[in-house]
Design an enzyme around this catalytic site. Structure first.
Site, short mmCIF file in Angstrom:
data_model
loop_
_atom_site.label_atom_id
_atom_site.label_comp_id
_atom_site.label_asym_id
_atom_site.label_seq_id
_atom_site.Cartn_x
_atom_site.Cartn_y
_atom_site.Cartn_z
CB CYS A 70 37.55 45.56 41.81
SG CYS A 70 36.74 47.15 41.59
N GLY A 71 36.74 45.75 38.73
CA GLY A 71 37.08 46.39 37.47
C GLY A 71 38.20 47.40 37.61
#
Length: 193
Positions: A70-71
């Site tokens: 995930c970012g």
């Protein structure tokens, strides 16, 4: 004196009532039942053991749904800094890997451990992968959604702060970094409670 006598007769009547009559009494409302606290829940640990929230009774607990791809995954580093800074004062952080948002936690325990432990040097407890939304959500997340329906996880790295009393005190969206002053104040408030 008349009210006391009436009350005594009523109590005596209840004591003498057959059990079947008492069993037919209407169920208690939610307001009459004692509320469930976070201490009622446990997670399967990434290592296979259990993480029982009751083991941390009296301590603030930050529960964070995590993901490896995930970012927001770099927040692992910030969570580790929070853990290092406040664990001796009682803060507990529990990471709950979930694949519910964007399929960003597709791997198993070894892949999750590689990201969390090897890349971000996480030492706080990690649960096994669990659902955090919808019908398949872990019971803790269903409870939290009932407690704060407007503050449910909408993405990875959503944070719930449980107070020393086991009650849900605050929720922070994924965009709230672990170093955010609002999160720090909430944690310090619970540590001082």
């Amino acid at each position: 004196m008349m009210m006391r006598r009436t009350l005594l007769y009523a109590v005596a009547g209840l004591v003498a009532a057959p059990r079947t009559l008492l069993a037919q009494a209407p169920p208690l409302s939610q307001a009459q039942m004692s509320q469930v606290s976070a201490y009622a829940f446990r997670f399967k640990a990434l290592s296979g053991n259990d993480i029982a929230l009751a083991d941390f009774a009296g301590k603030p607990i930050l529960v964070v749904n995590t993901a490896s791809q995930c970012g927001y995954t770099p927040q692992y580093a910030g969570l580790q800094k929070l853990w290092a800074r406040y664990r001796d004062r009682g803060l507990v952080i529990i990471g709950v890997p979930s694949n519910d948002f964007g399929g960003q936690e597709p791997g198993g325990a070894s892949e999750i451990a590689k990201t969390a432990h090897d890349e971000y040097h996480v030492t706080f407890p990690l649960a096994a992968k669990a659902g955090v939304k919808g019908a398949g959500a872990h019971p803790f997340y269903r409870w939290a959604a009932a407690e704060r329906p407007r503050d449910t996880p909408r993405w990875n790295f959503h944070k719930y702060l449980i107070g020393r009393d086991g009650r849900l005190k605050a929720a922070f969206t994924s965009a709230v970094d672990p170093s955010d002053p609002g999160l720090i104040v909430a944690i310090e408030t619970e540590l001082g409670a």
